[in-house]
Design a protein around this motif. Structure first.
Motif: not given
Length: 161
Positions: A27-33, A35-36, A39-40
């Motif tokens: 879940y964190n892996r997809y969340y981080e993608r 989120k990145a 933000q970009q």
């Protein structure tokens, strides 16, 4: 059965806790993608969110207005009511535009009711309101005439001459 494991501090971990610990990294892996990306590209993210919300709203309006309104009364009860009461008013079909028109007409009628006495322009306004409602519901004029007839002749409920 629940599989039990012991953590480093001696507490017992159940199967649900073990599964949750395995799912969280995925879940964190997809969340981080996501989120990145957000933000970009904040403008593209906001546009995408607004577009998504707009498309959902348009789809909802289309689905609601594409099908005829379903009856709130079950079929077996509705047939019994129709047999006992032979005249059934269909009313204006429900749609957002009809709802808005009827709301405005009701507000105008409420205004007229609150007046202590009607002037000529108020009477004309009432006639225009009735005309507009007759366009929405063709049986409206007939219902008004029947109500006036019943009010004027309370003893003659059935005229079978």
């Amino acid at each position: 059965m629940n599989r039990k494991e012991y953590s480093s501090n001696g507490t017992i971990k159940t199967t649900a806790m073990i599964t949750a610990q395995k799912v969280v990294p995925a879940y964190n892996r997809y969340y981080e993608r996501i989120k990145a990306f957000a933000q970009q590209r904040p403008k593209k993210t906001i546009v995408a969110m607004l577009l998504f919300a707009t498309l959902n709203f348009l789809l909802m309006v289309y689905v609601v207005n594409s099908r005829p309104a379903t009856s709130l009364i079950p079929k077996n009860i509705e047939s019994a009511i129709m047999k006992s009461n032979q005249r059934k008013s269909s009313g204006a079909p429900f749609s957002i535009s009809n709802y808005m028109k009827i709301t405005k007409l009701k507000d105008s009628l409420d205004y007229l009711i609150k007046l202590p006495s009607l002037t000529k322009s108020d009477s004309l306004l009432f006639i225009r309101i009735c005309d507009e409602y007759s366009k929405l519901d063709p049986a409206f004029s007939k219902q008004v005439k029947e109500a006036i007839h019943k009010k004027n002749n309370p003893n003659h409920e059935n005229d079978n001459h």
